[in-house]
Design a protein around this motif. Sequence first.
Motif, mmCIF file in Angstrom:
data_model
loop_
_atom_site.group_PDB
_atom_site.id
_atom_site.type_symbol
_atom_site.label_atom_id
_atom_site.label_comp_id
_atom_site.label_asym_id
_atom_site.label_seq_id
_atom_site.Cartn_x
_atom_site.Cartn_y
_atom_site.Cartn_z
ATOM 1 N N ILE A 191 0.840 -1.208 0.000
ATOM 2 C CA ILE A 191 0.000 0.000 0.000
ATOM 3 C C ILE A 191 0.870 1.252 0.000
ATOM 4 O O ILE A 191 0.654 2.190 -0.771
ATOM 5 C CB ILE A 191 -0.941 0.013 1.219
ATOM 6 N N GLY A 192 1.861 1.273 0.885
ATOM 7 C CA GLY A 192 2.746 2.432 0.977
ATOM 8 C C GLY A 192 3.534 2.650 -0.300
ATOM 9 O O GLY A 192 3.719 3.788 -0.748
ATOM 10 N N THR A 193 4.002 1.560 -0.912
ATOM 11 C CA THR A 193 4.773 1.669 -2.151
ATOM 12 C C THR A 193 3.948 2.312 -3.251
ATOM 13 O O THR A 193 4.409 3.234 -3.944
ATOM 14 C CB THR A 193 5.253 0.272 -2.607
ATOM 15 N N ILE A 194 2.722 1.849 -3.428
ATOM 16 C CA ILE A 194 1.861 2.397 -4.479
ATOM 17 C C ILE A 194 1.536 3.867 -4.202
ATOM 18 O O ILE A 194 1.653 4.729 -5.087
ATOM 19 C CB ILE A 194 0.567 1.577 -4.597
ATOM 20 N N ALA A 195 1.136 4.167 -2.967
ATOM 21 C CA ALA A 195 0.731 5.532 -2.625
ATOM 22 C C ALA A 195 1.873 6.519 -2.805
ATOM 23 O O ALA A 195 1.703 7.596 -3.401
ATOM 24 C CB ALA A 195 0.220 5.579 -1.182
ATOM 25 N N PHE A 196 3.067 6.182 -2.304
ATOM 26 C CA PHE A 196 4.189 7.114 -2.394
ATOM 27 C C PHE A 196 4.775 7.180 -3.803
ATOM 28 O O PHE A 196 5.268 8.227 -4.219
ATOM 29 C CB PHE A 196 5.265 6.741 -1.381
ATOM 30 N N THR A 197 4.732 6.075 -4.541
ATOM 31 C CA THR A 197 5.199 6.115 -5.928
ATOM 32 C C THR A 197 4.348 7.073 -6.737
ATOM 33 O O THR A 197 4.866 7.918 -7.483
ATOM 34 C CB THR A 197 5.152 4.711 -6.567
ATOM 35 N N VAL A 198 3.034 6.942 -6.626
ATOM 36 C CA VAL A 198 2.120 7.823 -7.350
ATOM 37 C C VAL A 198 2.312 9.271 -6.917
ATOM 38 O O VAL A 198 2.320 10.192 -7.740
ATOM 39 C CB VAL A 198 0.656 7.381 -7.137
ATOM 40 N N SER A 199 2.500 9.481 -5.611
ATOM 41 C CA SER A 199 2.718 10.832 -5.094
ATOM 42 C C SER A 199 3.979 11.451 -5.694
ATOM 43 O O SER A 199 3.975 12.601 -6.139
ATOM 44 C CB SER A 199 2.829 10.789 -3.567
ATOM 45 N N GLY A 200 5.075 10.682 -5.716
ATOM 46 C CA GLY A 200 6.327 11.186 -6.276
ATOM 47 C C GLY A 200 6.232 11.444 -7.756
ATOM 48 O O GLY A 200 6.717 12.467 -8.260
ATOM 49 N N ALA A 201 5.593 10.536 -8.495
ATOM 50 C CA ALA A 201 5.440 10.705 -9.936
ATOM 51 C C ALA A 201 4.579 11.928 -10.249
ATOM 52 O O ALA A 201 4.864 12.681 -11.188
ATOM 53 C CB ALA A 201 4.819 9.448 -10.549
ATOM 54 N N TYR A 202 3.541 12.133 -9.446
ATOM 55 C CA TYR A 202 2.666 13.292 -9.656
ATOM 56 C C TYR A 202 3.433 14.599 -9.465
ATOM 57 O O TYR A 202 3.319 15.524 -10.279
ATOM 58 C CB TYR A 202 1.482 13.233 -8.684
ATOM 59 N N VAL A 203 4.220 14.669 -8.398
ATOM 60 C CA VAL A 203 5.005 15.880 -8.143
ATOM 61 C C VAL A 203 5.995 16.122 -9.276
ATOM 62 O O VAL A 203 6.197 17.257 -9.717
ATOM 63 C CB VAL A 203 5.742 15.778 -6.788
ATOM 64 N N ALA A 204 6.618 15.050 -9.777
ATOM 65 C CA ALA A 204 7.578 15.180 -10.873
ATOM 66 C C ALA A 204 6.910 15.749 -12.124
ATOM 67 O O ALA A 204 7.463 16.626 -12.794
ATOM 68 C CB ALA A 204 8.212 13.825 -11.179
#
Length: 208
Positions: free
Chosen positions: A9-22
């Motif tokens: 869960i954490g991997t998916i949530a933070f990956t999407v968060s980082g990609a969105y910011v990028a």
Amino acid sequence: MSWEVFSLIGTIAFTVSGAYVAMEEEYDILGVFVLGLVTAFGGGVIRNLLIGVDVTMLWQQGLYLKTAVLATIIIFILPIGWIRRWKNFEVILDAVGLSAFAIQGALYATERQLPLSAVIVAAMLTGIGGGIIRDVLAGRKPLVLREEIYAVWAIMAGAVIHFGWMTTPVQLYALFVLVIILRMMSVYYGWKLPRRSLHEPQRHIETK
């Protein structure tokens, strides 16, 4: 099993968060992958360094690495209109990642029978480390250092797990939801930790 679920869960949530910011910062596809991956794994790497776990453990997490890569690809190819609508969910994604990784980090340290201080540090760094790296690489002030109460909820989760107040899978999932709710309430109500600013106007004492 709980540890693996919270990791996923954490991997998916933070990956999407980082990609969105990028993408918000108009990074190219390489930058999107880099920011997504460091957001997902940066906190865990820092945690491992501090609690004495071999950093190369990262390369043994094939499932999570593949999940992060897949999540980054999906977010990158989605229509821009959909991604823009996700702006409203950015805080929610951050809260989900914070909660999942804080619990995962605490469980990780507890399994190694580390003391309370180490469990709290593991929970906090796993929960906020990736977000700090993300914000620094994106040229932003880290969210955890300037906005509503954030890291405190990770510390709370670590303490709860260390003292054995919530240990069963059902209790851990309840803690997961509770941390998300508390984080969202701190955003909604603007709860903040005490702070002082050196930019506050000084009071001049008049002399006669």
